[in-house]
Design an enzyme around this catalytic site. Sequence first.
Site, short mmCIF file in Angstrom:
data_model
loop_
_atom_site.label_atom_id
_atom_site.label_comp_id
_atom_site.label_asym_id
_atom_site.label_seq_id
_atom_site.Cartn_x
_atom_site.Cartn_y
_atom_site.Cartn_z
N MET A 1 10.17 24.93 2.87
CA MET A 1 9.48 24.08 1.90
C MET A 1 10.41 23.52 0.83
SD MET A 1 6.18 24.86 -0.55
CE MET A 1 5.07 25.15 0.83
N ARG B 1 -9.94 -0.38 15.91
CA ARG B 1 -10.06 0.24 14.59
C ARG B 1 -11.01 -0.64 13.78
NH1 ARG B 1 -4.61 1.35 11.15
NH2 ARG B 1 -4.81 -0.92 10.97
N TYR C 1 13.48 30.88 9.10
CA TYR C 1 12.26 31.43 9.67
C TYR C 1 12.27 31.36 11.20
CZ TYR C 1 10.10 31.17 5.01
OH TYR C 1 9.79 31.33 3.68
N LYS D 1 0.83 -1.20 0.00
CA LYS D 1 0.00 0.00 0.00
C LYS D 1 0.87 1.26 0.00
CE LYS D 1 -0.44 -0.36 5.03
NZ LYS D 1 -1.35 -0.42 6.18
#
Length: 381
Positions: free
Chosen positions: A317, A140, A269, A42
């Site tokens: 980013m 779950r 930042y 997956k």
Amino acid sequence: MSTATTSPLRCWAEIDLAAFERNLKRIQAALPARMRYVAVVKADAYGHGMPQIVRRLMQSGVDCFAVANVTEAADIRHMGAGWPILVLSPLLPQEDHFVVEYDLTATVSTLGECERLNALGQANGCRIKVHLKIDTGMGRLGIWHRDAPALLTQIQAMPALQLEGVYTHFSSADSDTQFTEVQRERFLRALQSERGLAESLLIHADNSAGIDTLSNDSPYNAVRIGLLQFGVPPYPKSALGRVAVEPIFSFHTRIGLIKDLPGGTDISYARTHQLKRDSRIAVLTAGYGDGVPLELSNRGSVLIHAQRCPILGRVTMDQTIVDVTDCPSAQIGDPVVLIGKDGAHEITTTEFSEQAQTIPWETLCSVTKRVTRVYVGSREL
């Protein structure tokens, strides 16, 4: 041909298919002959690229594929007919028809799901293959373990359902062996009412993180293998965790800029790092938009010319800043190892994940689509 297609890669992941094939052989050799290999692929084969990984798994002769949803299942079905494909997540009602269209095996947890699929099978003149999931404490998916015997009986009475497997999922295989044993006992107790199940069905409780069912006297006859096949032992103390697998994934970027800055300069930042000395910094051409976690800010490191260089300030980013003051040979364009080996040094997926305060599963799945996958070390198919 455009410049963009011929320029050097700014950020890429290398997948060693030869190492992957060796891992598969070692895992298969460690499994008893009766134990079937359910290959979990997956999330684009955990970020490694489903088509390339699935082809090797098909060649190696695994018994079954497991995926999260019908889209992933359809991708595998287009690659080959006949392979059993188990969908691990619940189906949306609008997706039910894909089970027939692509010949899939559905996971069921409730009577309602079973009735839906039974009606689908009757309408299409076929039997729908299902695995019943039993909730033994994960909270779950799955029918609660005390209610499982009744649902097992109901499934077997439905003419258009074909029960092919029963399984559960351990919540704390890595951290709580006592509760894992509680879950295992609940699962086995739920199966006691249906004698002979193991002779005709896939019975699986373990994945490569928690496997402890290799003995010939247990009813288990299948194991779900995920992270281990990619060369990352989830928990080395588990039975398969001792198989000598090799990492097949490495993560790379380049130096885009080098500059000198005076001591006292704030970096990135929010000014979370201040240089304590006059420094030479390198700006790397990858950031959290590529899969370098924000949590590595001021705590992670990279390998440049076989030297560890610390990450400075907040990861952004598209760029990450590192200190190359003690790596004077570093130059613009040089390759940088985020995960992998460089000379005698190595940053493993596990170390990278621990530094980022996450787990290897998330690390591999978080390397984004803009990161080119480069496949090395295996014959062309």
